[in-house]
Scaffold this motif. Sequence first.
Motif, PDB file in Angstrom:
ATOM      1  N   ASN A 236       0.934  -1.590   0.023  1.00  0.00           N
ATOM      2  CA  ASN A 236      -0.006  -0.425   0.016  1.00  0.00           C
ATOM      3  C   ASN A 236       1.139   0.616  -0.213  1.00  0.00           C
ATOM      4  O   ASN A 236      -0.044   2.069  -0.431  1.00  0.00           O
ATOM      5  CB  ASN A 236      -1.091  -0.029   1.210  1.00  0.00           C
ATOM      6  CG  ASN A 236      -1.760  -1.407   1.035  1.00  0.00           C
ATOM      7  OD1 ASN A 236      -2.402  -1.632   0.295  1.00  0.00           O
ATOM      8  ND2 ASN A 236      -2.050  -1.683   2.550  1.00  0.00           N
ATOM      9  N   GLN A 237       2.302   1.366   0.465  1.00  0.00           N
ATOM     10  CA  GLN A 237       3.093   2.484   0.349  1.00  0.00           C
ATOM     11  C   GLN A 237       2.795   3.154   1.311  1.00  0.00           C
ATOM     12  O   GLN A 237       3.071   4.153   1.377  1.00  0.00           O
ATOM     13  CB  GLN A 237       3.110   3.079  -1.083  1.00  0.00           C
ATOM     14  CG  GLN A 237       3.640   2.178  -2.025  1.00  0.00           C
ATOM     15  CD  GLN A 237       5.253   1.700  -2.159  1.00  0.00           C
ATOM     16  OE1 GLN A 237       6.146   2.400  -1.737  1.00  0.00           O
ATOM     17  NE2 GLN A 237       5.413   0.642  -2.014  1.00  0.00           N
ATOM     18  N   SER A 238       1.990   2.823   2.127  1.00  0.00           N
ATOM     19  CA  SER A 238       1.198   3.387   3.289  1.00  0.00           C
ATOM     20  C   SER A 238       0.886   2.291   4.609  1.00  0.00           C
ATOM     21  O   SER A 238       0.906   0.830   4.669  1.00  0.00           O
ATOM     22  CB  SER A 238       0.102   4.380   2.965  1.00  0.00           C
ATOM     23  OG  SER A 238      -1.032   3.362   3.551  1.00  0.00           O
ATOM     24  N   SER A 239       1.351   3.100   5.854  1.00  0.00           N
ATOM     25  CA  SER A 239       0.831   2.438   7.161  1.00  0.00           C
ATOM     26  C   SER A 239       1.107   2.948   8.390  1.00  0.00           C
ATOM     27  O   SER A 239       1.758   4.188   8.593  1.00  0.00           O
ATOM     28  CB  SER A 239       1.947   1.184   7.376  1.00  0.00           C
ATOM     29  OG  SER A 239       2.029   0.708   8.591  1.00  0.00           O
ATOM     30  N   PRO A 240       0.085   2.877   9.942  1.00  0.00           N
ATOM     31  CA  PRO A 240      -0.357   3.343  10.799  1.00  0.00           C
ATOM     32  C   PRO A 240       0.950   3.589  11.653  1.00  0.00           C
ATOM     33  O   PRO A 240       1.489   4.389  12.392  1.00  0.00           O
ATOM     34  CB  PRO A 240      -1.275   2.835  11.212  1.00  0.00           C
ATOM     35  CG  PRO A 240      -1.211   1.642  10.711  1.00  0.00           C
ATOM     36  CD  PRO A 240      -0.903   1.702   9.238  1.00  0.00           C
ATOM     37  N   PHE A 241       1.905   2.231  11.416  1.00  0.00           N
ATOM     38  CA  PHE A 241       2.978   2.000  12.068  1.00  0.00           C
ATOM     39  C   PHE A 241       4.381   2.136  10.868  1.00  0.00           C
ATOM     40  O   PHE A 241       4.697   1.431   9.917  1.00  0.00           O
ATOM     41  CB  PHE A 241       3.118   0.601  11.670  1.00  0.00           C
ATOM     42  CG  PHE A 241       1.715   0.254  12.406  1.00  0.00           C
ATOM     43  CD1 PHE A 241       0.862   0.345  14.129  1.00  0.00           C
ATOM     44  CD2 PHE A 241       1.259  -0.982  11.833  1.00  0.00           C
ATOM     45  CE1 PHE A 241       0.506  -0.101  14.141  1.00  0.00           C
ATOM     46  CE2 PHE A 241      -0.613  -1.475  12.386  1.00  0.00           C
ATOM     47  CZ  PHE A 241      -0.778  -1.142  13.558  1.00  0.00           C
ATOM     48  N   HIS A 242       4.770   3.522  11.845  1.00  0.00           N
ATOM     49  CA  HIS A 242       6.301   3.661  11.061  1.00  0.00           C
ATOM     50  C   HIS A 242       7.569   2.477  10.792  1.00  0.00           C
ATOM     51  O   HIS A 242       7.774   3.016   9.540  1.00  0.00           O
ATOM     52  CB  HIS A 242       6.910   5.191  11.855  1.00  0.00           C
ATOM     53  CG  HIS A 242       8.469   5.174  11.362  1.00  0.00           C
ATOM     54  ND1 HIS A 242       8.562   6.310  10.448  1.00  0.00           N
ATOM     55  CD2 HIS A 242       9.160   5.162  11.751  1.00  0.00           C
ATOM     56  CE1 HIS A 242       9.373   6.533  10.088  1.00  0.00           C
ATOM     57  NE2 HIS A 242      10.566   5.925  11.259  1.00  0.00           N
ATOM     58  N   GLU A 243       7.575   1.730  11.919  1.00  0.00           N
ATOM     59  CA  GLU A 243       9.047   1.017  11.285  1.00  0.00           C
ATOM     60  C   GLU A 243       8.146   0.339  10.206  1.00  0.00           C
ATOM     61  O   GLU A 243       8.864  -0.892   9.879  1.00  0.00           O
ATOM     62  CB  GLU A 243       9.061  -0.348  12.746  1.00  0.00           C
ATOM     63  CG  GLU A 243       9.409   0.588  14.244  1.00  0.00           C
ATOM     64  CD  GLU A 243       9.351  -0.180  15.271  1.00  0.00           C
ATOM     65  OE1 GLU A 243      10.559  -0.384  15.583  1.00  0.00           O
ATOM     66  OE2 GLU A 243       8.402  -0.360  15.853  1.00  0.00           O
ATOM     67  N   ALA A 244       6.937  -0.442  10.098  1.00  0.00           N
ATOM     68  CA  ALA A 244       6.683  -1.237   9.033  1.00  0.00           C
ATOM     69  C   ALA A 244       6.547  -0.081   8.333  1.00  0.00           C
ATOM     70  O   ALA A 244       7.357  -0.903   7.016  1.00  0.00           O
ATOM     71  CB  ALA A 244       5.338  -2.374   9.822  1.00  0.00           C
ATOM     72  N   LEU A 245       6.336   0.578   8.116  1.00  0.00           N
ATOM     73  CA  LEU A 245       6.674   1.334   6.821  1.00  0.00           C
ATOM     74  C   LEU A 245       8.137   1.521   6.303  1.00  0.00           C
ATOM     75  O   LEU A 245       8.745   1.180   4.837  1.00  0.00           O
ATOM     76  CB  LEU A 245       5.882   2.748   6.883  1.00  0.00           C
ATOM     77  CG  LEU A 245       6.019   3.496   5.528  1.00  0.00           C
ATOM     78  CD1 LEU A 245       4.750   2.547   4.423  1.00  0.00           C
ATOM     79  CD2 LEU A 245       5.410   4.949   5.827  1.00  0.00           C
ATOM     80  N   GLU A 246       8.977   1.705   7.056  1.00  0.00           N
ATOM     81  CA  GLU A 246       9.913   1.847   7.434  1.00  0.00           C
ATOM     82  C   GLU A 246      11.413   0.283   6.479  1.00  0.00           C
ATOM     83  O   GLU A 246      11.309  -0.177   5.458  1.00  0.00           O
ATOM     84  CB  GLU A 246      11.094   1.934   8.438  1.00  0.00           C
ATOM     85  CG  GLU A 246      11.997   2.869   8.202  1.00  0.00           C
ATOM     86  CD  GLU A 246      12.835   3.705   6.586  1.00  0.00           C
ATOM     87  OE1 GLU A 246      13.367   3.916   6.087  1.00  0.00           O
ATOM     88  OE2 GLU A 246      11.997   4.601   6.965  1.00  0.00           O
ATOM     89  N   LEU A 247      10.601  -0.598   6.832  1.00  0.00           N
ATOM     90  CA  LEU A 247      10.845  -2.356   6.519  1.00  0.00           C
ATOM     91  C   LEU A 247      10.511  -2.596   5.458  1.00  0.00           C
ATOM     92  O   LEU A 247      10.918  -3.369   4.944  1.00  0.00           O
ATOM     93  CB  LEU A 247      10.663  -2.878   7.521  1.00  0.00           C
ATOM     94  CG  LEU A 247      11.501  -3.112   9.310  1.00  0.00           C
ATOM     95  CD1 LEU A 247      11.245  -3.778  10.315  1.00  0.00           C
ATOM     96  CD2 LEU A 247      13.216  -2.465   8.794  1.00  0.00           C
ATOM     97  N   SER A 248       9.124  -1.695   4.877  1.00  0.00           N
ATOM     98  CA  SER A 248       9.063  -2.393   4.103  1.00  0.00           C
ATOM     99  C   SER A 248       9.672  -1.872   2.422  1.00  0.00           C
ATOM    100  O   SER A 248       9.437  -2.790   2.088  1.00  0.00           O
ATOM    101  CB  SER A 248       6.826  -1.678   4.013  1.00  0.00           C
ATOM    102  OG  SER A 248       6.926  -0.500   3.460  1.00  0.00           O
ATOM    103  N   LYS A 249      10.328  -1.572   2.877  1.00  0.00           N
ATOM    104  CA  LYS A 249      11.121  -0.533   2.096  1.00  0.00           C
ATOM    105  C   LYS A 249      12.397  -1.890   1.062  1.00  0.00           C
ATOM    106  O   LYS A 249      12.833  -2.299  -0.080  1.00  0.00           O
ATOM    107  CB  LYS A 249      12.048   0.483   1.877  1.00  0.00           C
ATOM    108  CG  LYS A 249      11.569   1.613   2.230  1.00  0.00           C
ATOM    109  CD  LYS A 249      11.923   2.707   2.888  1.00  0.00           C
ATOM    110  CE  LYS A 249      11.444   3.579   3.118  1.00  0.00           C
ATOM    111  NZ  LYS A 249      12.058   4.802   3.138  1.00  0.00           N
ATOM    112  N   ALA A 250      11.880  -2.529   2.142  1.00  0.00           N
ATOM    113  CA  ALA A 250      13.270  -4.257   1.433  1.00  0.00           C
ATOM    114  C   ALA A 250      11.936  -5.238   0.449  1.00  0.00           C
ATOM    115  O   ALA A 250      12.518  -5.871   0.317  1.00  0.00           O
ATOM    116  CB  ALA A 250      13.338  -4.958   2.605  1.00  0.00           C
ATOM    117  N   PHE A 251      11.119  -4.587   0.269  1.00  0.00           N
ATOM    118  CA  PHE A 251      10.080  -5.967  -0.137  1.00  0.00           C
ATOM    119  C   PHE A 251       9.536  -4.752  -1.621  1.00  0.00           C
ATOM    120  O   PHE A 251       9.160  -4.062  -1.755  1.00  0.00           O
ATOM    121  CB  PHE A 251       9.237  -6.380   0.465  1.00  0.00           C
ATOM    122  CG  PHE A 251       9.780  -7.020   1.570  1.00  0.00           C
ATOM    123  CD1 PHE A 251      10.262  -8.187   0.965  1.00  0.00           C
ATOM    124  CD2 PHE A 251       9.566  -6.780   2.584  1.00  0.00           C
ATOM    125  CE1 PHE A 251      10.409  -9.206   1.947  1.00  0.00           C
ATOM    126  CE2 PHE A 251      10.265  -7.620   4.118  1.00  0.00           C
ATOM    127  CZ  PHE A 251      10.302  -8.253   3.614  1.00  0.00           C
TER     128      PHE A 251
END
Length: 186
Positions: free
Chosen positions: A75-90
């Motif tokens: 979604n390129q968004s998340s209420p959880f900052h950590e999840a959003l930051e780590l999501s860049k790995a995928f």
Amino acid sequence: MQAFNVDKEKTLNAALLILNKLGKADYHRVFKILYFAEQQHLKNYGQPLTGDVYQAMPYGPVPSFLYDIFKASENQSSPFHEALELSKAFTVTRNEKIPYVTPNREPDIDELSESNIDAILTSIDENQQLSFREITDKSHDSAWAKAEKSSETEMSYLDIAESVETAPEMLRYILLNAENNNLRVS
């Protein structure tokens, strides 16, 4: 209730290791391979691999934090900052309704112990060729059934360990470790 705390870097790198071995894979396959690695790690060492909270969902256990990471990537968004930051790995793409995940980098192997890597690689070898139905059925073990029948879907690490016939002394070790850290196991 959960007995351990999620190690977010370990969760990220475990998923990256799985995906770098499999290539592009759907959420379901990644989640189940990680779950079976968690089971074996608990059975052999009395510790979970990631500490992620598994939810008993209709198609089997789902690791909550990793799911948040994948959804943030999709979604390129998340209420959880950590999840959003780590999501860049995928990178997540959809083929019709099925989300597929591709790794954007190699795992940081220093974040995973030798026993973590062995459990993940063994789980990949044992489960990568299973069909959707086969891997789902395999994941519908006693821990999943117990959580699915309760009012809470959160799976207990003690139940997960028991589902693979963990030795009684290892189950006591898991309980003692949780008690020493003031954590709940059921």
